[in-house]
Design an enzyme around this catalytic site. Structure first.
Site, PDB file in Angstrom:
ATOM      1  NE  ARG A 125      -4.060  -2.001   2.071  1.00 59.01           N
ATOM      2  CZ  ARG A 125      -3.976  -3.230   2.600  1.00 59.01           C
ATOM      3  NH1 ARG A 125      -2.899  -3.585   3.284  1.00 59.01           N
ATOM      4  NH2 ARG A 125      -4.964  -4.092   2.433  1.00 59.01           N
ATOM      5  CE  LYS A 147      -0.523  12.680 -15.507  1.00 55.36           C
ATOM      6  NZ  LYS A 147      -0.831  12.936 -16.936  1.00 55.36           N
ATOM      7  CD  GLU A 189       7.667  15.085 -23.282  1.00 55.92           C
ATOM      8  OE1 GLU A 189       7.134  16.198 -23.026  1.00 55.92           O
ATOM      9  OE2 GLU A 189       7.021  14.016 -23.316  1.00 55.92           O
ATOM     10  CE  LYS A 231       5.324  16.522 -15.348  1.00 53.68           C
ATOM     11  NZ  LYS A 231       5.673  15.230 -15.992  1.00 53.68           N
ATOM     12  CD  GLU A 241      -3.800  14.370 -15.891  1.00 53.78           C
ATOM     13  OE1 GLU A 241      -4.511  13.357 -15.873  1.00 53.78           O
ATOM     14  OE2 GLU A 241      -2.998  14.619 -16.789  1.00 53.78           O
ATOM     15  NE  ARG A 246       0.390  16.220 -14.017  1.00 53.82           N
ATOM     16  CZ  ARG A 246       1.017  15.566 -13.049  1.00 53.82           C
ATOM     17  NH1 ARG A 246       0.612  15.707 -11.792  1.00 53.82           N
ATOM     18  NH2 ARG A 246       2.037  14.777 -13.309  1.00 53.82           N
ATOM     19  CG  ASN A 250      -1.364  15.332 -21.235  1.00 54.43           C
ATOM     20  OD1 ASN A 250      -0.306  14.846 -20.843  1.00 54.43           O
ATOM     21  ND2 ASN A 250      -2.507  15.207 -20.576  1.00 54.43           N
ATOM     22  CG  HIS A 253       1.773  13.908 -24.659  1.00 53.21           C
ATOM     23  ND1 HIS A 253       2.514  15.038 -24.952  1.00 53.21           N
ATOM     24  CD2 HIS A 253       2.559  13.139 -23.858  1.00 53.21           C
ATOM     25  CE1 HIS A 253       3.691  14.960 -24.345  1.00 53.21           C
ATOM     26  NE2 HIS A 253       3.741  13.819 -23.681  1.00 53.21           N
ATOM     27  CG  HIS A 257      -0.573   8.833 -25.491  1.00 50.46           C
ATOM     28  ND1 HIS A 257      -1.250   9.401 -24.433  1.00 50.46           N
ATOM     29  CD2 HIS A 257       0.739   8.895 -25.169  1.00 50.46           C
ATOM     30  CE1 HIS A 257      -0.379   9.795 -23.514  1.00 50.46           C
ATOM     31  NE2 HIS A 257       0.827   9.507 -23.948  1.00 50.46           N
ATOM     32  CG  HIS A 270       6.916   9.285 -24.739  1.00 51.75           C
ATOM     33  ND1 HIS A 270       5.572   9.094 -24.988  1.00 51.75           N
ATOM     34  CD2 HIS A 270       7.003  10.428 -23.988  1.00 51.75           C
ATOM     35  CE1 HIS A 270       4.871  10.058 -24.404  1.00 51.75           C
ATOM     36  NE2 HIS A 270       5.723  10.876 -23.792  1.00 51.75           N
TER      37      HIS A 270
END
Length: 291
Positions: A125, A147, A189, A231, A241, A246, A250, A253, A257, A270
């Protein structure tokens, strides 16, 4: 003469942490990790590409600082961001009697950071977690913001958690050995931050292309620190988000993706997919009369 490291403070109340950026910072990895986590057991998660060059030295520094240390190695590449890879790591943590006094240290690129972070977030956890990114893309983007996640066969990053690290330790010198293709992919990026938030930074990139392409440490320290600050500003406003702020991170992106999924997560790095995605997004905006 080596410049002192830059420190970026990410202010998230009880989850606040520092990003330390400079050349040669890995030598202080033991003190950096243990002073922020009070851990007695460190599990370094890495891949075959950086195991010898960076993961084992980090492990040695952790051991010298007094931690019990293990190194777990996965295959390099996006395919390791999978349910199977996470399952293998969970089982290995169990075999090592890993408990809440442990810290997971991710040494590698974005795949390792995302995978190790997700494993840290979910095992027992939640275990303490520190990022030691060794690629440009991970240093300027994926290691910051909390993330973590893995891919499903048909969708990227659909299983994951927001799990902030206790700290991010960035050694610019690690970029000296980064393959050209990986380095250029990371620059996508970097350019993204200039496009979405900082025209002055975009101008800096245009004016210092020779130094950036030559991987001069002072220039790299500046651009990595600026990207991390930009960032962090967004993450401080919208950590999970929820407000929509935020989403600016992206940029490019959505196309990215789709391209990654269509090519089986294997053909494009990427950052390469991001660069194509930004071009597509700009063309779409232009065709809609928005730019």
């Amino acid at each position: 003469m080596t410049s002192p490291p830059e420190i970026i403070h990410v202010n998230l109340a009880e989850r606040t942490y520092d990003i330390v950026i400079g050349a040669g910072t890995l030598g202080g990895a033991g003190t950096f990790v243990l002073s922020r986590t009070r851990a007695t057991h460190a599990v370094v998660i890495t891949d075959k590409n950086v195991e010898a060059a960076y993961a084992h030295p980090v492990a040695e520094h952790l051991s010298a600082a007094g931690a019990q240390v293990e190194v777990l190695v996965v295959a390099a590449g996006e395919a390791s961001k999978s349910v199977n890879a996470a399952g293998v790591l969970w089982e290995k943590l169990l075999e090592l009697n890993t408990d809440r006094k442990a810290v997971v240290v991710a040494v590698g690129g974005g795949v390792i950071g995302d995978l190790a972070g997700f494993v840290a977030a979910t095992y027992a956890r939640g275990l303490a977690f520190v990022q030691v990114p060794t690629t440009l893309l991970a240093q300027v983007d994926s290691s910051v913001g909390g993330k973590t996640g893995i891919n499903l066969p048909t969708a990227k990053n659909m299983v994951g958690a927001f799990w902030q690290p206790q700290g991010v330790l960035i050694d610019i010198a690690a970029l000296d050995t980064l393959p050209d293709r990986e380095y250029r992919a990371g620059l996508a990026e970097v350019v993204k931050y200039g496009v979405i938030m900082d025209a002055e930074f975009f101008e800096y990139l245009e004016q210092h292309t020779d130094a950036i392409n030559a991987r001069e440490h002072d220039a790299l320290t500046h651009i990595v620190a600026r990207c991390c600050r930009l960032k962090a500003d967004v993450v401080e406003e919208d950590e999970r988000e929820e407000s929509g702020r935020r989403a600016i991170l992206n940029y490019g992106h959505t196309f990215c993706h789709g391209l990654e999924a269509a090519t089986g997560y294997g053909e494009l790095l990427h950052g390469e997919a991001v660069s194509i995605g930004m071009v597509c997004a700009a063309r779409l905006a232009h065709s809609l009369g928005r730019v």
